[in-house]
Design an enzyme around this catalytic site. Structure first.
Site, PDB file in Angstrom:
ATOM      1  N   LYS A  65      -8.155 -20.033  17.225  1.00 50.30           N
ATOM      2  CA  LYS A  65      -6.937 -20.148  18.032  1.00 50.30           C
ATOM      3  C   LYS A  65      -6.431 -18.770  18.452  1.00 50.30           C
ATOM      4  O   LYS A  65      -5.788 -18.614  19.494  1.00 50.30           O
ATOM      5  CB  LYS A  65      -5.858 -20.939  17.287  1.00 50.30           C
ATOM      6  CG  LYS A  65      -5.431 -20.336  15.941  1.00 50.30           C
ATOM      7  CD  LYS A  65      -4.320 -19.313  16.044  1.00 50.30           C
ATOM      8  CE  LYS A  65      -4.081 -18.636  14.722  1.00 50.30           C
ATOM      9  NZ  LYS A  65      -2.982 -17.648  14.765  1.00 50.30           N
ATOM     10  N   TYR A 114       8.641  -4.883   9.112  1.00 48.33           N
ATOM     11  CA  TYR A 114       7.894  -6.073   9.498  1.00 48.33           C
ATOM     12  C   TYR A 114       8.755  -7.324   9.655  1.00 48.33           C
ATOM     13  O   TYR A 114       8.398  -8.238  10.407  1.00 48.33           O
ATOM     14  CB  TYR A 114       6.796  -6.348   8.473  1.00 48.33           C
ATOM     15  CG  TYR A 114       5.730  -5.273   8.448  1.00 48.33           C
ATOM     16  CD1 TYR A 114       4.859  -5.098   9.512  1.00 48.33           C
ATOM     17  CD2 TYR A 114       5.604  -4.431   7.347  1.00 48.33           C
ATOM     18  CE1 TYR A 114       3.889  -4.121   9.484  1.00 48.33           C
ATOM     19  CE2 TYR A 114       4.634  -3.437   7.309  1.00 48.33           C
ATOM     20  CZ  TYR A 114       3.777  -3.290   8.387  1.00 48.33           C
ATOM     21  OH  TYR A 114       2.818  -2.304   8.361  1.00 48.33           O
ATOM     22  N   SER A 142       3.734 -14.159  18.676  1.00 47.59           N
ATOM     23  CA  SER A 142       2.315 -14.093  18.353  1.00 47.59           C
ATOM     24  C   SER A 142       1.740 -12.726  18.718  1.00 47.59           C
ATOM     25  O   SER A 142       1.841 -12.273  19.863  1.00 47.59           O
ATOM     26  CB  SER A 142       1.547 -15.181  19.112  1.00 47.59           C
ATOM     27  OG  SER A 142       0.164 -14.921  19.116  1.00 47.59           O
ATOM     28  N   ARG A 143       1.112 -12.069  17.746  1.00 51.25           N
ATOM     29  CA  ARG A 143       0.508 -10.758  18.007  1.00 51.25           C
ATOM     30  C   ARG A 143      -0.637 -10.872  19.001  1.00 51.25           C
ATOM     31  O   ARG A 143      -0.824  -9.998  19.853  1.00 51.25           O
ATOM     32  CB  ARG A 143      -0.017 -10.161  16.702  1.00 51.25           C
ATOM     33  CG  ARG A 143       1.002 -10.095  15.575  1.00 51.25           C
ATOM     34  CD  ARG A 143       0.304  -9.719  14.281  1.00 51.25           C
ATOM     35  NE  ARG A 143       1.114 -10.080  13.120  1.00 51.25           N
ATOM     36  CZ  ARG A 143       0.701  -9.996  11.876  1.00 51.25           C
ATOM     37  NH1 ARG A 143      -0.530  -9.571  11.621  1.00 51.25           N
ATOM     38  NH2 ARG A 143       1.478 -10.332  10.872  1.00 51.25           N
ATOM     39  N   LYS A 175      -6.575 -14.778   8.748  1.00 48.59           N
ATOM     40  CA  LYS A 175      -7.193 -15.532   9.835  1.00 48.59           C
ATOM     41  C   LYS A 175      -8.076 -14.597  10.654  1.00 48.59           C
ATOM     42  O   LYS A 175      -7.677 -14.078  11.696  1.00 48.59           O
ATOM     43  CB  LYS A 175      -6.123 -16.178  10.714  1.00 48.59           C
ATOM     44  CG  LYS A 175      -5.232 -17.175   9.970  1.00 48.59           C
ATOM     45  CD  LYS A 175      -4.146 -17.745  10.857  1.00 48.59           C
ATOM     46  CE  LYS A 175      -3.279 -18.747  10.103  1.00 48.59           C
ATOM     47  NZ  LYS A 175      -2.198 -19.304  10.941  1.00 48.59           N
ATOM     48  N   ARG A 231       0.827  -1.218   0.000  1.00 41.90           N
ATOM     49  CA  ARG A 231       0.000   0.000   0.000  1.00 41.90           C
ATOM     50  C   ARG A 231       0.852   1.255   0.000  1.00 41.90           C
ATOM     51  O   ARG A 231       0.540   2.247  -0.658  1.00 41.90           O
ATOM     52  CB  ARG A 231      -0.929  -0.016   1.223  1.00 41.90           C
ATOM     53  CG  ARG A 231      -1.848   1.186   1.347  1.00 41.90           C
ATOM     54  CD  ARG A 231      -2.790   1.010   2.521  1.00 41.90           C
ATOM     55  NE  ARG A 231      -2.073   0.729   3.763  1.00 41.90           N
ATOM     56  CZ  ARG A 231      -1.555   1.669   4.559  1.00 41.90           C
ATOM     57  NH1 ARG A 231      -1.647   2.948   4.241  1.00 41.90           N
ATOM     58  NH2 ARG A 231      -0.926   1.328   5.676  1.00 41.90           N
TER      59      ARG A 231
END
Length: 378
Positions: A200, A57, A263-264, A115, A40
């Protein structure tokens, strides 16, 4: 590499250049594809295209020479034989409106790497794709599994599941999305594969909360075990196969997301457990934690089919500020003091080893080529 050699490589496009989109682009390039990313922001596209890096990132990761990037969507999609989508779930519909005219005359597979569920409608990502692109569901595939982006970008071995209602589509995508460190299995249970990836995240938020509070491994093990039951009950109620939730898209993803600081959703939960308010958590996260946006629509869907999800209910109360994070532990398994049987698999009590069978199936997928899980095959 010469242009002639490059032109012989299959062309694929990845829409979205966050951590997971960029990592999946690397997976595809390392598997032999010519990859064009759509970013973007022009400056991010330039960094990937010229520097072969995505420092925001994926810090410290060198990207393959066969990964290219542009901030022009038409350039990214031109000539693509497969299109992979990696966009925050709440922005998918808007972005697909721009994608539709650019692929309207093609029948290329569309692969969801996302997800989440749409907050307003409760739709899974494949359903949003079908609506907005107006395409045959047989063209749509979804990818899920224990896939923490930075670990994979470092080429640490893992596996994933590619699901589509069309076996042909699932096989085609799986053949393209694999390499020496990334193994893909296939199934036709799109519902179970997508809901495994969504649900999850909610359990991972709960794990983060109790971790932030300071509770130990017993509490976390209880949440993971009972969380798998909630996940399975919910997904089966919507037509999923229970075996899918016992494989990579369910148990495998649950373990990875709940135990890793990468994990965010785990990170977001940990901040909540440390006393941060929901708005403050969102501000601190420089990447999207899909679980936070999915809690309310998932609970609404659960109520519509009569599925009880006490762990997720407690997560929502913490998010809403109506429950102290320290009070979440006593509410993990039951809403009242009535003794209950330990349902371990899809509504059954006293199963005597169902959880172990779930774990065994996940391990078998790594050890013997997927023959341990009926729903996933290589």
């Amino acid at each position: 590499m010469s242009r002639r050699q490059d032109s012989t490589r299959p062309r694929v496009a990845v829409v979205g250049a966050g951590s997971w989109g960029t990592t999946f682009g690397k997976i595809l390039a390392d598997g032999g594809a010519h990859v064009t990313m759509w970013a973007r922001r022009p400056e991010l596209a330039t960094e990937i295209q010229e520097g072969k890096r995505n420092s925001e990132y994926l810090p410290g990761i060198n990207l393959p020479r066969d990964m290219h990037a542009t901030h022009h969507l038409s350039e990214a999609l031109e000539g693509a034989e497969q299109v992979y989508l990696s966009i925050p779930s709440q922005a998918v519909r808007q972005n697909l409106k721009a994608v539709r005219p650019l692929i309207a005359k093609t029948d290329v597979p569309i692969v969801s790497l996302m997800k989440g569920v749409e907050r307003r409608t409760g739709l899974r990502m494949s359903q949003v794709i079908e609506q907005e692109l107006g395409c045959d569901p047989a063209r749509i595939a979804v990818a899920s599994g224990p896939n923490l982006a930075l670990e994979i970008a470092r080429e640490q071995p893992t596996a994933a599941v590619i699901a589509s209602t069309s076996q042909e589509t699932a096989d085609a995508v799986a053949r393209r999305a694999r390499n020496g460190y990334f193994r893909t299995f296939v199934n036709t249970d799109v519902i179970g594969t997508e809901f495994g990836g969504v649900l999850k995240n909610l359990i991972a938020v709960a794990i983060g909360i109790v971790d932030g509070v300071g509770y130990g491994e017993n509490t976390k093990a209880s949440i993971i075990t009972r969380g798998l039951v909630e996940m399975t009950d919910f997904a089966v109620a919507f037509g999923a196969q229970p075996e899918t939730l016992q494989g990579l898209a369910g148990l495998g993803d649950l373990i990875a997301t709940c135990q890793s600081p990468l994990s965010r959703n785990n990170t977001a939960g940990r901040l909540l457990g440390q006393g941060y308010r929901f708005d403050d958590v969102v501000k601190q996260m420089n990447q999207t934690a899909e679980g936070l946006a999915s809690v309310a629509p998932i609970l609404q869907l659960a109520r519509e089919v009569g599925v009880q999800m006490p762990i997720v209910e407690q997560v929502k109360m913490v998010l809403d500020g109506t429950m102290n994070p320290r009070d979440i532990a006593p509410h993990l398994t039951t809403d009242d003091d009535t003794p209950q049987g330990e349902r371990t698999q899809n509504g059954q009590a006293g199963g005597g080893g169902a959880l172990w069978r779930s774990i065994q199936r996940a391990l078998d997928q790594f050890r013997n080529g997927g023959r341990g899980a009926a729903g996933d095959r290589p």
